[in-house]
Scaffold this motif. Sequence first.
Motif, PDB file in Angstrom:
ATOM      1  N   TYR A  30      -2.675  -3.201 -10.031  1.00 56.19           N
ATOM      2  CA  TYR A  30      -2.405  -1.895  -9.433  1.00 56.19           C
ATOM      3  C   TYR A  30      -3.673  -1.054  -9.529  1.00 56.19           C
ATOM      4  CZ  TYR A  30      -0.439   2.864  -9.120  1.00 56.19           C
ATOM      5  OH  TYR A  30      -0.181   4.173  -8.785  1.00 56.19           O
ATOM      6  N   ASP A  31      -4.108  -0.482  -8.409  1.00 54.36           N
ATOM      7  CA  ASP A  31      -5.303   0.363  -8.442  1.00 54.36           C
ATOM      8  C   ASP A  31      -5.276   1.311  -7.249  1.00 54.36           C
ATOM      9  OD1 ASP A  31      -7.181  -0.794  -6.165  1.00 54.36           O
ATOM     10  OD2 ASP A  31      -6.343  -2.510  -7.219  1.00 54.36           O
ATOM     11  N   GLY A  32      -6.081   2.340  -7.343  1.00 56.94           N
ATOM     12  CA  GLY A  32      -6.174   3.318  -6.261  1.00 56.94           C
ATOM     13  C   GLY A  32      -6.626   4.668  -6.791  1.00 56.94           C
ATOM     14  N   LYS A  42       0.857  -1.183   0.000  1.00 60.97           N
ATOM     15  CA  LYS A  42       0.000   0.000   0.000  1.00 60.97           C
ATOM     16  C   LYS A  42       0.895   1.235   0.000  1.00 60.97           C
ATOM     17  CE  LYS A  42      -3.920  -2.112   2.363  1.00 60.97           C
ATOM     18  NZ  LYS A  42      -4.817  -2.069   3.549  1.00 60.97           N
ATOM     19  N   ARG A 101      -5.625   2.490 -12.484  1.00 62.61           N
ATOM     20  CA  ARG A 101      -5.930   1.067 -12.660  1.00 62.61           C
ATOM     21  C   ARG A 101      -5.057   0.490 -13.769  1.00 62.61           C
ATOM     22  NH1 ARG A 101     -11.732   0.629 -14.196  1.00 62.61           N
ATOM     23  NH2 ARG A 101     -12.015   1.373 -12.046  1.00 62.61           N
ATOM     24  N   PHE A 129       1.093   5.479  -0.068  1.00 66.28           N
ATOM     25  CA  PHE A 129       0.355   6.698   0.258  1.00 66.28           C
ATOM     26  C   PHE A 129       1.312   7.878   0.159  1.00 66.28           C
ATOM     27  CE2 PHE A 129      -1.303   9.988   2.981  1.00 66.28           C
ATOM     28  CZ  PHE A 129      -2.685   9.923   2.814  1.00 66.28           C
ATOM     29  N   THR A 176      -8.609   8.018 -11.276  1.00 62.84           N
ATOM     30  CA  THR A 176      -8.836   6.636 -10.886  1.00 62.84           C
ATOM     31  C   THR A 176      -7.751   5.802 -11.551  1.00 62.84           C
ATOM     32  OG1 THR A 176     -11.233   6.955 -10.711  1.00 62.84           O
ATOM     33  CG2 THR A 176     -10.442   4.694 -10.929  1.00 62.84           C
ATOM     34  N   TYR A 186      -1.183  10.290  -4.134  1.00 62.72           N
ATOM     35  CA  TYR A 186      -1.485   8.902  -4.466  1.00 62.72           C
ATOM     36  C   TYR A 186      -1.886   8.121  -3.218  1.00 62.72           C
ATOM     37  CZ  TYR A 186       1.181  10.145  -8.643  1.00 62.72           C
ATOM     38  OH  TYR A 186       1.639  10.764  -9.772  1.00 62.72           O
ATOM     39  N   SER A 187      -2.869   7.288  -3.369  1.00 62.90           N
ATOM     40  CA  SER A 187      -3.220   6.295  -2.352  1.00 62.90           C
ATOM     41  C   SER A 187      -3.563   5.022  -3.122  1.00 62.90           C
ATOM     42  CB  SER A 187      -4.412   6.759  -1.508  1.00 62.90           C
ATOM     43  OG  SER A 187      -4.746   5.781  -0.536  1.00 62.90           O
ATOM     44  N   THR A 188      -2.579   4.141  -3.268  1.00 59.63           N
ATOM     45  CA  THR A 188      -2.717   3.004  -4.171  1.00 59.63           C
ATOM     46  C   THR A 188      -2.316   1.703  -3.484  1.00 59.63           C
ATOM     47  OG1 THR A 188      -0.459   3.235  -5.016  1.00 59.63           O
ATOM     48  CG2 THR A 188      -2.185   4.481  -6.143  1.00 59.63           C
ATOM     49  N   GLU A 189      -2.653   0.611  -4.130  1.00 57.03           N
ATOM     50  CA  GLU A 189      -2.261  -0.718  -3.666  1.00 57.03           C
ATOM     51  C   GLU A 189      -1.785  -1.538  -4.860  1.00 57.03           C
ATOM     52  OE1 GLU A 189      -3.976  -3.750  -0.440  1.00 57.03           O
ATOM     53  OE2 GLU A 189      -5.241  -3.653  -2.228  1.00 57.03           O
ATOM     54  N   THR A 190      -0.652  -2.193  -4.705  1.00 55.36           N
ATOM     55  CA  THR A 190      -0.100  -3.069  -5.735  1.00 55.36           C
ATOM     56  C   THR A 190      -0.078  -4.494  -5.203  1.00 55.36           C
ATOM     57  OG1 THR A 190       1.318  -1.275  -6.535  1.00 55.36           O
ATOM     58  CG2 THR A 190       1.859  -3.507  -7.259  1.00 55.36           C
TER      59      THR A 190
END
Length: 286
Positions: A163-165, A99, A185, A101, A183, A132-136
């Motif tokens: 990958y999205d967030g 995650k 993705r 951030f 968004t 950015y606030s993402t999760e890989t």
Amino acid sequence: MLFRSDAGEYTIISTLEFGYRGIQVVGDLNKYQSDLNYRAGPRLFDSSFLMRSHDGKAGLFETALLTTTGWGADPNGQLRINVEQPKWYRFDGSYRKFKYFRFLNNFANPNWVFSPSQFSVPPKSVTGEHGYSTETKFGDFDLTILPKNRLVRFSVGYSPERYDGLGFTNYHLGGNEFNYPLTLRSRADDYRFGADGTVGPIDYSFLQGFRRFRDDTFTDLGTTPGINLDPAKGQLTSFHHHEPTRGSVDYTRVSLHTLVARKLDITARVIYSDSDSNFTLIENYS
């Protein structure tokens, strides 16, 4: 916590370490999360689960090992699995997540002061113009057939990535500077197969891979009250931006190795790669 028991043909040894994290942040929460991103809540530190045959003659597998670390309130976690019947196959797999951030007021956060009568916008007090606030999430899964065979060993593998967030960025258009959310993705899949072994004094290896990837990051604000950084200028009443990407990478690797008279080491390797990417820009605004 340690657990050990017998189950039929196998001995089971398992360990489990878990706990709960509490957090108090005094100051800038965005700065803390951008640097560390640890959160309050239950978490699984390290755990393992091992099944091992008593005499090495069990039918389906001889050993099976599962380990995990970092799940729960941590920004990253990992899981690994190994299952093996040495004469016939070995399976190795790993799955990981991260995650990310980043919302800081010292990144892409200029002081827009050209002229008080034309463009005077102070820096944002909380965050800059990019965030950015993402999760890989990605993994590697490999199966080796006949792992102890000296003449030839076969391998099959698969590696997914997701990958999205959410995020936001700025966009220069028609003399205006707009700041809008995204968004995010994208995804990729890697398939491969190969073989390696030894024939006489020569070690050989062959690998064929196929990678397919796509990016579907988009912005669709619909009817919006305006996102121009200069409130004195024109505002967007609608904005849609989509730049879908599709791509592929095919690659081949062949290598040969030998040792002459235990003094001269010779290695030859050929790698061929063919890649292709396609982009389409779709944008509507008013």
